[in-house]
Design a protein around this motif. Sequence first.
Motif, PDB file in Angstrom:
ATOM      1  N   PHE A 207      -2.602  -5.680  -6.250  1.00 42.27           N
ATOM      2  CA  PHE A 207      -2.217  -4.274  -6.432  1.00 42.27           C
ATOM      3  C   PHE A 207      -1.937  -3.955  -7.897  1.00 42.27           C
TER       4      PHE A 207
ATOM      5  N   GLY B  23       0.831  -1.208   0.000  1.00 39.59           N
ATOM      6  CA  GLY B  23       0.000   0.000   0.000  1.00 39.59           C
ATOM      7  C   GLY B  23       0.859   1.248   0.000  1.00 39.59           C
TER       8      GLY B  23
ATOM      9  N   THR C  10      -5.088   2.926  -0.100  1.00 41.81           N
ATOM     10  CA  THR C  10      -5.256   1.508   0.256  1.00 41.81           C
ATOM     11  C   THR C  10      -5.938   1.458   1.609  1.00 41.81           C
TER      12      THR C  10
ATOM     13  N   GLY D  93      -3.248   1.492  -5.461  1.00 36.72           N
ATOM     14  CA  GLY D  93      -3.880   1.242  -4.163  1.00 36.72           C
ATOM     15  C   GLY D  93      -5.154   0.420  -4.288  1.00 36.72           C
ATOM     16  N   CYS D  94      -5.450  -0.384  -3.291  1.00 39.09           N
ATOM     17  CA  CYS D  94      -6.669  -1.208  -3.327  1.00 39.09           C
ATOM     18  C   CYS D  94      -7.108  -1.527  -1.896  1.00 39.09           C
TER      19      CYS D  94
END
Length: 433
Positions: free
Chosen positions: A208, A36, A43, A229-230
């Motif tokens: 990612f 992240g 994230t 980002g996730c």
Amino acid sequence: MDILSQKVLAYGNKPLTGQMSVPGDKSISHRAVMFGSLAKGETNITNFLAGEDCLSTIAAFQAMGVQIDRNEHTVSIKSNGISGLTEPSQPIDLGNSGTTARLLMGILAGLPFHFTLFGDASLSKRPMDRIANPLREMGATIDGRDNGRLLPMSVRGGKLSPIDFKPPVKSAQVKSGVLLAGLLTDGVTTVEEVIKTRDHTENMLKAFGANIEVEGTKVTIEGNQPLTGCDIEVPGDISSAAFFLVAAAISEASNITIENVGLNPTRTGIIDVLELMGVTITVEEKRTVGGEPIGDITVKASNVKGAEIEGDIIPRIIDEIPIIALLATQATGQTVIKDAEELRFKETDRIASVVQTLTTLGATITGTKDGMIIEGNTNLHGGVTQSFGDHRIGMMIAVASLLTDEEIELHDPECIAVSHPTFFEDLDSLLDN
Ligand code: S3P
């Protein structure tokens, strides 16, 4: 000298019943913060393990200018990606965390800065040449105590060259460190293992947005790919669950279910060992998030039998061997654990610390060069023990206390917070039903 606290354990022969969940997976929590921080954008991590090791990883990236906010088990990261990272003005404190040390070193090697790294007394004894050597081969300048082998260490990162690396040790930390250096390097880096170790890095880099290829035990990563980002949901840590699974298996009339545990096949060796040793265990896989399967595990008190545990399963149970050794003391017949020389390089030398501790409590156990031999059907008794600052030894001792009416004094129980800060509350909740 530090004055360590102590805890008197007197759980004596009570059944464990009911449902529980365990904190988030340590390996996955570390990686979620690291990736992240390397990713552009936002994230959000849920069920994050707020244990001391993962907090060391957060602090390291905060020191490089990443905005990381934590509220209990939720972490939000806002990053401008790799190019937004800055040189820390202070040495980075890795605490007790080998995963922070080895994975972070891979990342730092590819950044155009200078870093100083140090850890606690235990981490300062653990070998870092296993990761420093391949990173040096890629072009990083790394030095440290004992001819560049031990912390404190310094890393002068920068432009690296890709490598094709065959790790001489079975280590997901080393594999991951080299893959992360490869991610920051022009060209294609490969890591080919002899036995597959945990693959959370590979799974999560895909989440990612990275292109990473896995063929059997060979992983290929192309450098200079952007991460995006996730959201990451961290599964419950099967390595923390293992202590409760064994506790229920060996405590008469027990029956527990642990919910939402990570069931990544590179981590589920404990389930295979419990089955092999005759434990009644059922697993219900429910869903997969970010390539990581999650489900519920139910265990009942069982008649346990000894087993030979060796070969390819060892990396899949490497953190569970202390609690498997305790399980073996309650089995019919002998248990032999081999091919586990990596235990000598954990938070303690876990062959020595398990043998010493279980012997103090009445077990018949012999350490070997790469494992241990444990006689079954032993009545454990009370005694004075210490965790040696190793969370998994501390938790093994707490579970041993379920097997005797005598008191066990545990010195330095605090280290359990490294991976399971609510361990004693969670154990109490299963004994209260
Ligand atoms: C870990 C890998 C294992 C394990 C450690 C966490 C990881 O170490 O023992 O607790 O997150 O990659 P090694 O890869 O050095 O065996």
